[in-house]
Design a protein around this motif. Structure first.
Motif, mmCIF file in Angstrom:
data_model
loop_
_atom_site.group_PDB
_atom_site.id
_atom_site.type_symbol
_atom_site.label_atom_id
_atom_site.label_comp_id
_atom_site.label_asym_id
_atom_site.label_seq_id
_atom_site.Cartn_x
_atom_site.Cartn_y
_atom_site.Cartn_z
ATOM 1 N N ARG A 1 10.585 -0.483 -12.277
ATOM 2 C CA ARG A 1 9.383 -1.198 -11.849
ATOM 3 C C ARG A 1 9.681 -1.780 -10.481
ATOM 4 O O ARG A 1 10.635 -2.532 -10.304
ATOM 5 C CB ARG A 1 9.030 -2.316 -12.822
ATOM 6 C CG ARG A 1 7.763 -3.027 -12.397
ATOM 7 C CD ARG A 1 7.214 -3.856 -13.487
ATOM 8 N NE ARG A 1 5.977 -4.484 -13.034
ATOM 9 C CZ ARG A 1 5.341 -5.384 -13.728
ATOM 10 N NH1 ARG A 1 5.810 -5.758 -14.903
ATOM 11 N NH2 ARG A 1 4.245 -5.906 -13.271
ATOM 12 N N GLU A 2 8.893 -1.407 -9.519
ATOM 13 C CA GLU A 2 9.091 -1.894 -8.152
ATOM 14 C C GLU A 2 8.722 -3.368 -8.102
ATOM 15 O O GLU A 2 7.652 -3.763 -8.547
ATOM 16 C CB GLU A 2 8.205 -1.105 -7.202
ATOM 17 C CG GLU A 2 8.427 -1.434 -5.754
ATOM 18 C CD GLU A 2 7.592 -0.547 -4.848
ATOM 19 O OE1 GLU A 2 6.821 -1.116 -4.052
ATOM 20 O OE2 GLU A 2 7.711 0.681 -4.935
ATOM 21 N N THR A 3 9.625 -4.185 -7.569
ATOM 22 C CA THR A 3 9.368 -5.619 -7.485
ATOM 23 C C THR A 3 9.185 -6.096 -6.049
ATOM 24 O O THR A 3 8.685 -7.181 -5.820
ATOM 25 C CB THR A 3 10.514 -6.428 -8.126
ATOM 26 O OG1 THR A 3 11.737 -6.104 -7.460
ATOM 27 C CG2 THR A 3 10.625 -6.121 -9.608
ATOM 28 N N TYR A 4 9.590 -5.269 -5.086
ATOM 29 C CA TYR A 4 9.466 -5.649 -3.679
ATOM 30 C C TYR A 4 9.468 -4.391 -2.832
ATOM 31 O O TYR A 4 10.225 -3.458 -3.095
ATOM 32 C CB TYR A 4 10.641 -6.537 -3.271
ATOM 33 C CG TYR A 4 10.676 -6.862 -1.799
ATOM 34 C CD1 TYR A 4 9.847 -7.840 -1.269
ATOM 35 C CD2 TYR A 4 11.516 -6.175 -0.936
ATOM 36 C CE1 TYR A 4 9.859 -8.136 0.094
ATOM 37 C CE2 TYR A 4 11.532 -6.463 0.418
ATOM 38 C CZ TYR A 4 10.712 -7.441 0.925
ATOM 39 O OH TYR A 4 10.727 -7.730 2.258
ATOM 40 N N ARG A 5 8.630 -4.340 -1.818
ATOM 41 C CA ARG A 5 8.646 -3.240 -0.855
ATOM 42 C C ARG A 5 8.578 -3.839 0.539
ATOM 43 O O ARG A 5 7.594 -4.480 0.906
ATOM 44 C CB ARG A 5 7.479 -2.293 -1.061
ATOM 45 C CG ARG A 5 7.525 -1.104 -0.087
ATOM 46 C CD ARG A 5 6.393 -0.148 -0.311
ATOM 47 N NE ARG A 5 6.551 0.525 -1.572
ATOM 48 C CZ ARG A 5 6.806 1.820 -1.718
ATOM 49 N NH1 ARG A 5 6.902 2.579 -0.657
ATOM 50 N NH2 ARG A 5 6.931 2.340 -2.919
ATOM 51 N N SER A 6 9.622 -3.642 1.309
ATOM 52 C CA SER A 6 9.672 -4.144 2.676
ATOM 53 C C SER A 6 8.744 -3.325 3.561
ATOM 54 O O SER A 6 8.483 -2.155 3.303
ATOM 55 C CB SER A 6 11.097 -4.042 3.207
ATOM 56 O OG SER A 6 11.140 -4.376 4.572
ATOM 57 N N GLU A 7 8.259 -3.920 4.616
ATOM 58 C CA GLU A 7 7.469 -3.192 5.592
ATOM 59 C C GLU A 7 8.363 -2.464 6.595
ATOM 60 O O GLU A 7 7.885 -1.700 7.425
ATOM 61 C CB GLU A 7 6.514 -4.148 6.307
ATOM 62 C CG GLU A 7 5.466 -4.713 5.368
ATOM 63 C CD GLU A 7 4.462 -5.606 6.073
ATOM 64 O OE1 GLU A 7 4.332 -5.523 7.306
ATOM 65 O OE2 GLU A 7 3.806 -6.389 5.368
ATOM 66 N N GLU A 8 9.669 -2.707 6.508
ATOM 67 C CA GLU A 8 10.625 -2.062 7.405
ATOM 68 C C GLU A 8 10.829 -0.605 6.993
ATOM 69 O O GLU A 8 10.785 -0.262 5.825
ATOM 70 C CB GLU A 8 11.970 -2.787 7.363
ATOM 71 C CG GLU A 8 11.898 -4.232 7.762
ATOM 72 C CD GLU A 8 11.510 -4.428 9.221
ATOM 73 O OE1 GLU A 8 11.966 -3.656 10.075
ATOM 74 O OE2 GLU A 8 10.743 -5.362 9.495
ATOM 75 N N VAL A 9 11.074 0.254 7.967
ATOM 76 C CA VAL A 9 11.366 1.662 7.746
ATOM 77 C C VAL A 9 12.629 1.999 8.523
ATOM 78 O O VAL A 9 12.795 1.563 9.662
ATOM 79 C CB VAL A 9 10.196 2.551 8.222
ATOM 80 C CG1 VAL A 9 10.548 4.017 8.127
ATOM 81 C CG2 VAL A 9 8.934 2.250 7.424
ATOM 82 N N ILE A 10 13.518 2.754 7.903
ATOM 83 C CA ILE A 10 14.722 3.225 8.590
ATOM 84 C C ILE A 10 14.416 4.623 9.108
ATOM 85 O O ILE A 10 14.156 5.534 8.326
ATOM 86 C CB ILE A 10 15.932 3.253 7.638
ATOM 87 C CG1 ILE A 10 16.167 1.870 7.050
ATOM 88 C CG2 ILE A 10 17.172 3.761 8.380
ATOM 89 C CD1 ILE A 10 17.213 1.843 5.956
ATOM 90 N N SER A 11 14.435 4.801 10.411
ATOM 91 C CA SER A 11 14.098 6.101 10.994
ATOM 92 C C SER A 11 15.165 7.132 10.661
ATOM 93 O O SER A 11 16.328 6.806 10.436
ATOM 94 C CB SER A 11 13.919 5.990 12.501
ATOM 95 O OG SER A 11 15.150 5.636 13.106
ATOM 96 N N GLN A 12 14.756 8.391 10.653
ATOM 97 C CA GLN A 12 15.673 9.466 10.294
ATOM 98 C C GLN A 12 16.869 9.539 11.238
ATOM 99 O O GLN A 12 17.981 9.782 10.806
ATOM 100 C CB GLN A 12 14.937 10.804 10.284
ATOM 101 C CG GLN A 12 15.803 11.948 9.795
ATOM 102 C CD GLN A 12 15.040 13.230 9.651
ATOM 103 O OE1 GLN A 12 13.838 13.263 9.835
ATOM 104 N NE2 GLN A 12 15.732 14.283 9.326
ATOM 105 N N ASP A 13 16.676 9.279 12.522
ATOM 106 C CA ASP A 13 17.788 9.376 13.472
ATOM 107 C C ASP A 13 18.819 8.260 13.292
ATOM 108 O O ASP A 13 19.924 8.352 13.811
ATOM 109 C CB ASP A 13 17.284 9.436 14.913
ATOM 110 C CG ASP A 13 16.499 8.211 15.334
ATOM 111 O OD1 ASP A 13 16.023 7.466 14.464
ATOM 112 O OD2 ASP A 13 16.350 8.008 16.555
#
Length: 48
Positions: A22-34
């Protein structure tokens, strides 16, 4: 209480690698593929 009853009571979702979560938190940050090692084929979301 059965496993299925617990899954339903906690509103768990199947995890793609097996089991349930069960997802409890999702950050708005994204780690780019590079910024990731070559073993990762796409970007990653920060999910806890």
């Amino acid at each position: 209480m059965t496993a299925q009853a617990i899954i339903e009571k906690l509103n768990l979702q199947p995890h793609p690698e097996g089991g349930f979560f069960r997802e409890t938190y999702r950050s708005e940050e994204v780690i780019s593929q590079d910024a990731l090692p070559d073993v990762f084929e796409a970007y990653r979301l920060l999910v806890f």
